[in-house]
Design an enzyme around this catalytic site. Structure first.
Site, PDB file in Angstrom:
ATOM      1  N   ILE A 153       0.837  -1.207   0.000  1.00 47.39           N
ATOM      2  CA  ILE A 153       0.000   0.000   0.000  1.00 47.39           C
ATOM      3  C   ILE A 153       0.867   1.251   0.000  1.00 47.39           C
ATOM      4  CG2 ILE A 153      -1.744   1.311   1.261  1.00 47.39           C
ATOM      5  CD1 ILE A 153      -2.818  -1.373   2.309  1.00 47.39           C
ATOM      6  N   PRO A 204       1.512  -1.358   9.922  1.00 45.22           N
ATOM      7  CA  PRO A 204       0.592  -2.077  10.811  1.00 45.22           C
ATOM      8  C   PRO A 204       0.620  -1.481  12.215  1.00 45.22           C
ATOM      9  CG  PRO A 204       2.609  -3.322  10.546  1.00 45.22           C
ATOM     10  CD  PRO A 204       2.712  -2.151   9.613  1.00 45.22           C
ATOM     11  N   ARG A 232      -4.136   2.401  10.850  1.00 47.42           N
ATOM     12  CA  ARG A 232      -4.836   2.045  12.082  1.00 47.42           C
ATOM     13  C   ARG A 232      -4.879   3.275  12.984  1.00 47.42           C
ATOM     14  NH1 ARG A 232      -6.566  -1.578   9.698  1.00 47.42           N
ATOM     15  NH2 ARG A 232      -6.639  -3.813  10.204  1.00 47.42           N
ATOM     16  N   GLU A 261     -12.526   4.011  17.107  1.00 39.32           N
ATOM     17  CA  GLU A 261     -13.549   3.897  16.069  1.00 39.32           C
ATOM     18  C   GLU A 261     -14.528   2.748  16.290  1.00 39.32           C
ATOM     19  OE1 GLU A 261     -11.853   1.323  12.404  1.00 39.32           O
ATOM     20  OE2 GLU A 261     -10.808   3.223  12.681  1.00 39.32           O
ATOM     21  N   HIS A 293     -13.519   4.538   7.809  1.00 43.32           N
ATOM     22  CA  HIS A 293     -12.811   3.284   7.520  1.00 43.32           C
ATOM     23  C   HIS A 293     -13.327   2.678   6.218  1.00 43.32           C
ATOM     24  CE1 HIS A 293     -10.315   0.025   9.707  1.00 43.32           C
ATOM     25  NE2 HIS A 293     -10.307  -0.220   8.406  1.00 43.32           N
TER      26      HIS A 293
END
Length: 326
Positions: A153, A204, A232, A261, A293
């Site tokens: 990504i 991550p 995250r 969230e 998200h």
């Protein structure tokens, strides 16, 4: 194999059904928790998403019902107690990759919408106010963009930024061998903070990255920097982010994820009062753009997630180890 899909939503079910094959899929919109674990009674496996709770007590309850397989419909697995799962003999597998472009392109969309004041412009147009006084942005071309995490990504985001004509710095303990072809230069974290006009997070969440962006980090960040987080929520300490925004240490924030969230995202809260004051503070700021998200939400990504999830289930049904088993 009989599989219960927790946290299922209408947008993903057609993709899962298309890949189901001979497997018997059942769906619940409820999240996995200590209270809902009993819904898995009689199933052989479950599939969960990022909002689900796969902590030790929940896993213990699932194991008592002979659940031995849990497929994650996500790359991240910070919501799973892997040590406990292994001790209980529960197999866990994730979706190590789907479309990296989905998240990378959403990060760019957030950046451009915030920078070029798209939301404000639409509101003014609807009011028939065509003045341009509050809509000034800046060119991405020639700016220095920092990327934290250079996996698939992060590299996809870097490629797009390269197309804009940006200079790219990166911070990652493991350097990607393909980075040099994009002209990416790896630097220490403090240098990235100091030199970048834009910073995008693609790492991550773990013990090394939790609150990576703390008060200390924001105190070193380049004034006016725009922070993008599609990774995250807890990588960024919300209280520190709010202070940085209130004190104009940074120029703005683009957030597709949020530290707390789970109490807000993926559900209909119309008519209810959100009592999270930090979230409502962020939502009220003109230089903050929040999405719920949804960065992964493309047809290509949903196809990839469904396919990998059901391939994992198929491997387990045959008594084989899944390719993406953790």
């Amino acid at each position: 194999m009989r599989v219960l899909i927790y946290s299922s939503h209408p947008y993903e079910r057609p993709f899962l059904e298309k890949e189901a094959g001979q497997h018997d899929l059942a769906y619940t919109e409820q999240r996995l928790s200590l209270q809902t674990a009993q819904l898995a009674e009689g199933f052989e496996a479950i599939a969960i998403f990022t909002a689900d709770d796969a902590s030790a007590p929940v896993l213990q309850k699932l194991a008592a019902m002979n659940i031995r397989y849990i497929a994650l419909r996500s790359v991240g697995y910070d919501h799973v107690d892997l040590t406990k799962a292994h001790a209980l003999g529960i197999h866990i597998a994730n979706v190590p990759e789907y479309s990296p472009y989905s998240v990378a392109e959403h990060a760019v969309a957030l950046l451009m919408a915030l920078n070029r004041k798209i939301a404000e412009s639409r509101l003014l147009i609807q009011l028939q106010d065509y003045r341009l006084d509050i809509l000034t942005g800046f060119d991405i071309h020639g700016k220095t963009v920092g990327i934290v995490g250079t996996g698939k990504i992060g590299m996809a985001f870097a490629s797009i930024m390269k197309g804009f004509g940006a200079h790219i710095l990166a911070f990652d303990p493991i350097e990607n061998p393909e980075a040099s072809s994009l002209g990416i230069r790896y630097v220490p974290f403090d240098i990235l903070l100091k030199e970048c006009d834009i910073i995008s997070l693609h790492c991550p969440l773990n013990e090394h990255t939790k609150y990576l962006f703390s008060r200390d980090a924001f105190s070193k960040i380049k004034p006016g920097c725009i922070l993008i987080n599609t990774a995250r929520g807890a990588i960024v300490q919300t209280e520190a982010l709010l202070d940085a925004l209130d004190q104009n240490q940074i120029g703005g924030a683009c957030l597709d994820v949020y530290e707390r969230e789970k109490a807000i995202f993926f559900q209909d809260l119309r008519g209810k009062i959100i009592k999270d004051t930090q979230y409502t503070h962020l939502l009220s700021m003109k230089n903050v753009l929040i999405t719920g998200h949804q960065a992964f939400l493309t047809k290509e990504a949903l196809t990839g997630i469904a396919r990998t999830t059901l391939q994992t289930i198929a491997s387990w049904a045959k008594g084989q180890r899944a390719a993406s088993e953790l």
